[in-house]
Write a protein that holds these residues in place. Structure first.
Motif, PDB file in Angstrom:
ATOM      1  N   LEU A 124      -3.566   5.594   6.513  1.00  0.00           N
ATOM      2  CA  LEU A 124      -2.385   5.894   5.726  1.00  0.00           C
ATOM      3  C   LEU A 124      -2.571   7.242   5.032  1.00  0.00           C
ATOM      4  CD1 LEU A 124      -0.302   3.456   3.664  1.00  0.00           C
ATOM      5  CD2 LEU A 124      -1.035   5.553   2.562  1.00  0.00           C
ATOM      6  N   GLU A 125      -1.569   8.101   5.112  1.00  0.00           N
ATOM      7  CA  GLU A 125      -1.676   9.444   4.539  1.00  0.00           C
ATOM      8  C   GLU A 125      -1.376   9.403   3.039  1.00  0.00           C
ATOM      9  OE1 GLU A 125      -2.803  12.151   5.953  1.00  0.00           O
ATOM     10  OE2 GLU A 125      -3.147  11.023   7.814  1.00  0.00           O
ATOM     11  N   SER A 126      -2.201  10.109   2.282  1.00  0.00           N
ATOM     12  CA  SER A 126      -2.005  10.172   0.840  1.00  0.00           C
ATOM     13  C   SER A 126      -2.631  11.450   0.313  1.00  0.00           C
ATOM     14  CB  SER A 126      -2.661   8.954   0.167  1.00  0.00           C
ATOM     15  OG  SER A 126      -2.605   9.079  -1.248  1.00  0.00           O
ATOM     16  N   CYS A 184      -5.702   1.001  -0.209  1.00  0.00           N
ATOM     17  CA  CYS A 184      -4.882   0.611   0.938  1.00  0.00           C
ATOM     18  C   CYS A 184      -5.596  -0.463   1.755  1.00  0.00           C
ATOM     19  CB  CYS A 184      -4.638   1.827   1.851  1.00  0.00           C
ATOM     20  SG  CYS A 184      -3.993   3.278   1.008  1.00  0.00           S
ATOM     21  N   GLU A 198       0.826  -1.193   0.000  1.00  0.00           N
ATOM     22  CA  GLU A 198       0.000   0.000   0.000  1.00  0.00           C
ATOM     23  C   GLU A 198       0.871   1.258   0.000  1.00  0.00           C
ATOM     24  OE1 GLU A 198      -2.492  -0.033   3.531  1.00  0.00           O
ATOM     25  OE2 GLU A 198      -0.777  -0.369   4.839  1.00  0.00           O
ATOM     26  N   PRO A 199       0.393   2.357  -0.611  1.00  0.00           N
ATOM     27  CA  PRO A 199      -0.860   2.483  -1.351  1.00  0.00           C
ATOM     28  C   PRO A 199      -0.695   2.077  -2.821  1.00  0.00           C
ATOM     29  CG  PRO A 199       0.216   4.612  -1.240  1.00  0.00           C
ATOM     30  CD  PRO A 199       1.094   3.652  -0.481  1.00  0.00           C
ATOM     31  N   HIS A 201      -4.869  -0.151   5.380  1.00  0.00           N
ATOM     32  CA  HIS A 201      -5.027   0.673   6.582  1.00  0.00           C
ATOM     33  C   HIS A 201      -5.627   2.031   6.227  1.00  0.00           C
ATOM     34  CE1 HIS A 201      -1.852  -2.255   7.645  1.00  0.00           C
ATOM     35  NE2 HIS A 201      -2.493  -2.275   8.797  1.00  0.00           N
TER      36      HIS A 201
END
Length: 218
Positions: free
Chosen positions: A146-148, A141, A131-132, A143
């Motif tokens: 998760l920052e994106s 992802c 991920e991602p 989780h």
């Protein structure tokens, strides 16, 4: 088929009562937390739990493939539950299913259970990803936190929502769609759920058997 059509990050998607998300433009089905072999893992520990959950999961996938134009399935983590999930009966059922859908592209965005369980059999021809996995406006992802920069679509949490009346309460799987991320319910049979308290700005879609419907957050 019964589904809720909505727009997520500018794309038309269908939220399905089978607890999966369908992206028509890409002919993509997204499935979170199928946990193949979870019941077998419990039985290996001596816990008497129901049999047939792998075939039940595969049967639901068969139904979706028969009704929708699907070219690929992206599993958003936790494809296998544990190393003991790779029991012969479980693997053979999955291989028979794969033979019937040899043209279908399968991708797995690894989740926490996948790292412990090990990769699925090479004979299943599953493309393995970390991920991602970015597609269009989405970051796919396992989780959800998760920052994106892209809109996150994830699983992991197994969200459920409590519908309450004056006398009764129902605990139902749900989709939770926020401003920057969406969390899918657990697809797998025998996987349980975690009650979420959604934000006031979240959209929540509850699944009850073959029905799916939005609810108003209060």
């Amino acid at each position: 088929m019964n589904a809720c059509e909505t727009e997520v990050a500018g794309e038309r998607v269908l939220l399905l009562p089978q607890k999966a998300l369908y992206w028509p433009r890409e002919r993509m089905l997204m499935v979170a937390d199928i946990h193949f072999g979870k019941a077998a893992s419990f039985r290996a520990l001596g816990v008497p739990v129901p049999r047939g959950t792998t075939n039940e999961n595969l049967s639901v996938l068969d139904g979706l493939l028969a009704r929708l134009d699907i070219a690929r399935i992206v599993f958003l983590g936790d494809f296998l539950h544990a190393k003991t999930a790779q029991a012969q009966a479980t693997v053979q059922a999955m291989l028979r299913w794969r033979e019937r859908h040899a043209e279908l592209e399968l991708l797995l965005v690894r989740g926490n259970h996948d790292w412990h369980a090990g990769d699925p059999s090479e004979l299943l021809h599953v493309t393995l990803l970390d991920e991602p996995y970015e597609q269009g406006p989405y970051a796919l992802c396992h989780h959800p936190h998760l920052e994106s920069k892209k809109f996150v679509i994830a699983g992991h949490v197994h969200p459920v929502y409590h519908l309450r009346t004056a006398r009764e309460s129902l605990r139902l799987p749900c989709f939770v769609i926020g401003a920057r991320r969406a969390i899918l319910p657990s697809f797998g049979a025998f996987t349980g759920g975690h009650a979420l308290i959604p934000h006031a700005t979240d959209q929540v879609y509850v699944v009850a058997d073959e029905l799916i419907f939005p609810i108003e957050i209060r």
